[in-house]
Every structure is written in C-alpha cells, then in structure tokens.
Enzyme design. Sequence first.
Site, PDB file in Angstrom:
ATOM      1  N   SER A 113       0.772  -1.044   0.010  1.00  0.00           N
ATOM      2  CA  SER A 113      -0.087  -0.049  -0.511  1.00  0.00           C
ATOM      3  C   SER A 113       1.100   1.288  -0.258  1.00  0.00           C
ATOM      4  O   SER A 113       2.113   1.461   0.877  1.00  0.00           O
ATOM      5  CB  SER A 113      -1.458   0.155   1.184  1.00  0.00           C
ATOM      6  OG  SER A 113      -1.909  -0.986   1.121  1.00  0.00           O
ATOM      7  N   LEU A 155      -0.598  -4.066  -3.810  1.00  0.00           N
ATOM      8  CA  LEU A 155      -1.566  -4.938  -2.635  1.00  0.00           C
ATOM      9  C   LEU A 155      -2.209  -3.614  -2.558  1.00  0.00           C
ATOM     10  O   LEU A 155      -1.530  -2.589  -1.446  1.00  0.00           O
ATOM     11  CB  LEU A 155      -0.449  -5.952  -1.413  1.00  0.00           C
ATOM     12  CG  LEU A 155       0.245  -6.554  -1.647  1.00  0.00           C
ATOM     13  CD1 LEU A 155       1.318  -7.177   0.017  1.00  0.00           C
ATOM     14  CD2 LEU A 155       0.182  -7.763  -2.062  1.00  0.00           C
ATOM     15  N   CYS A 156      -3.555  -3.748  -2.271  1.00  0.00           N
ATOM     16  CA  CYS A 156      -4.538  -2.952  -1.891  1.00  0.00           C
ATOM     17  C   CYS A 156      -3.795  -1.747  -2.498  1.00  0.00           C
ATOM     18  O   CYS A 156      -4.198  -1.190  -3.918  1.00  0.00           O
ATOM     19  CB  CYS A 156      -4.271  -2.758   0.335  1.00  0.00           C
ATOM     20  SG  CYS A 156      -4.983  -1.635   0.549  1.00  0.00           S
ATOM     21  N   THR A 157      -3.266  -0.482  -2.025  1.00  0.00           N
ATOM     22  CA  THR A 157      -3.830   0.742  -2.852  1.00  0.00           C
ATOM     23  C   THR A 157      -2.644   0.957  -3.471  1.00  0.00           C
ATOM     24  O   THR A 157      -1.292   1.823  -4.274  1.00  0.00           O
ATOM     25  CB  THR A 157      -3.509   1.947  -1.656  1.00  0.00           C
ATOM     26  OG1 THR A 157      -2.981   1.926  -0.911  1.00  0.00           O
ATOM     27  CG2 THR A 157      -4.994   2.758  -1.242  1.00  0.00           C
ATOM     28  N   THR A 175      -8.201  -2.244  -5.946  1.00  0.00           N
ATOM     29  CA  THR A 175      -7.218  -1.806  -5.220  1.00  0.00           C
ATOM     30  C   THR A 175      -9.077  -2.029  -3.900  1.00  0.00           C
ATOM     31  O   THR A 175     -10.248  -2.289  -3.989  1.00  0.00           O
ATOM     32  CB  THR A 175      -7.371  -0.413  -5.243  1.00  0.00           C
ATOM     33  OG1 THR A 175      -6.391   0.219  -4.329  1.00  0.00           O
ATOM     34  CG2 THR A 175      -8.338   0.256  -5.635  1.00  0.00           C
TER      35      THR A 175
END
Length: 311
Positions: free
Chosen positions: A72, A101-103, A121
């Site tokens: 992130s 991963l994620c952002t 996301t």
Amino acid sequence: MSSVALAVTDGTPLFELAAACEVFGVDRELAHPWYDFAICGQNDAEVGGWLRAGIRHDLEALADADTVIVPSCRDAAEPPPPALVDAVRAAHRAGARVASLCTGAFVLAEAGLLDGRRATTHWAHTALLHDRYPAVRVDPDVLYVDEGDVLTSAGKAAGMDLCLHLVRTDHGTAVANALARSLVVPPHRPGGQAQFIPAAVAHGRNHVLAELMSWVLERLEHPLTVHDLACEAGMSSRNLARHFNAVAGTSPLRWLLIQRVRRAQELLETSDLSVEQIASRTGMGTATTLRRHFSQQLGVPPETYRRTFRP
C-alpha cells in the site's frame, strides 16, 4: 529459484508488508526451492508510522527480481513516490511479474502498467483510482485481479489472498493449501469474490452455511444439485442463493463447481488417478465435463496442470 522483491518506501503500511514477508520470506520447506526473497527500498524507511526498517537493497534492485510486490501507499490521495514508480516500471520492462497489494495499485497505474487492463484496489479508493487513471478498467467488486504479468488486489486480507494465489500459480494447490494451514487463513478465496458482503452474515465456522459447506465437501463425488443443497440446508433455493451471495460472493452452483475443480487440482497433484477417475471422485461424471470446467477456471486442461505441478 524464483526471486521475489518487496518494494518499501517511507510510510509503507505494516500489514501488507508483513503479509508478503510471511508468504515469500519464510521457508517452511513446502516446496524446494522456496523463493529468494529481498526487501528493496530506502534504508531506514519508516514502516507503519513507527518502525524503522533496515533495508539492504535499493529500489533499482527490483529489476533483478522475477516477481515484484508493491504494498500500500502511505496516502492514496498523494502521488506515489517518483523513484518507486520508475523502479516498478523498469522491473516490469525487465520481465518481472508485478503485483500490488491494496493501494499499491496507484503505483502500478502511475507507472502505466494498468493502462487498458482490469484492476482493483481497496473499495474505499476504487473511485479515486478510476478518476485519476481513466485508462484503467477498475473493478471495485473483487478481491484480486490476475492479468498475467500484472496483478492487483483489494485491501488488507485480500492482499494475503493474492499472495497465496501467486504461490498457487507457482507451486500448485497442495503447496498453497499447506501454506494457508500454516498461516491459519482460508486456503482459497477466488479473486472474483466480493470485497464485502451486502448483509450482516457471520463469517468463520459459525456462519449460516458452515455446516452445509462441510457436508458438501465430504460428498463431492456425488452428483449434487442446488436443490440438494437447499434441502440439506432446510431452506428454499432462492434463500440459499441469497445466503451464498452474502457469505461466498457467488451462487451455490458456481461455488460447487469451484470446490469440484479444487479437489481435482489436489488429486492431480497428489495421486496417480486417471482424469476419468478424478472426474468420478469430484462429481464431474465424465472426463469431458472435468476438462471443460477445469479449463474454464484455470485456463489449462487437467493433463497440463498435472505435468506442471506433480512432484
């Protein structure tokens, strides 16, 4: 040995970084060789807002890895660090598989790796990703997206799902399931599963479908139908479908087919049973039916999968 590099910059959140380290950085002797893991970034970068990380490799070392993991961003509202964007772009050009991963998806988008591709996301930031990078086909309703050499995931636990998906892709279902058991996490949540459920239904072993799912998994060799599942659960087919959508993010039939293919994967990796025998053991009926559903879900026929992952 496949190499994995984790990109770290000042302000990287701790959770996704730790998930990647647990999956790729700890050799549990599940497959030989395991990954050659390295953390790359600015030395003494502050992680999680308080932890100082001693990093031996700079960001340029990402270009030497087979797989690059981008966790992130510190703040999705801010532009990603230019040095990180340049390093990720260079690694992809050098042939690396890049996963966010994620952002971390904002880093990939800024690097141009998501142009024209489907990506996701964390659900709270999908609108921002879409507005800032209109060339990206943002899917806000899935756990992760696999575009081959570029992968993206939703937030937190979905990052672990993507890491396990990478292990499954590299080493097969049996290894990924063994790793999941070691980490005490679900062995497989399909990427297309919803990021969050539409109703307040309990998860874990106590959710409304827990006993039914266990019952099904013990009887996969039988030609079960949605009607059979509804009768066993003591509810209508419509009510069953509603609960499955809430708990699993998919329909009862789709979930059943996924479980049959997963069992077929395990048998292809761990037994010498023929495809016809595996079709019978998984309730597919015929080898033709197994091959069709197996190829639809995994993109390869059972025979090719076995040659790839059979020890």
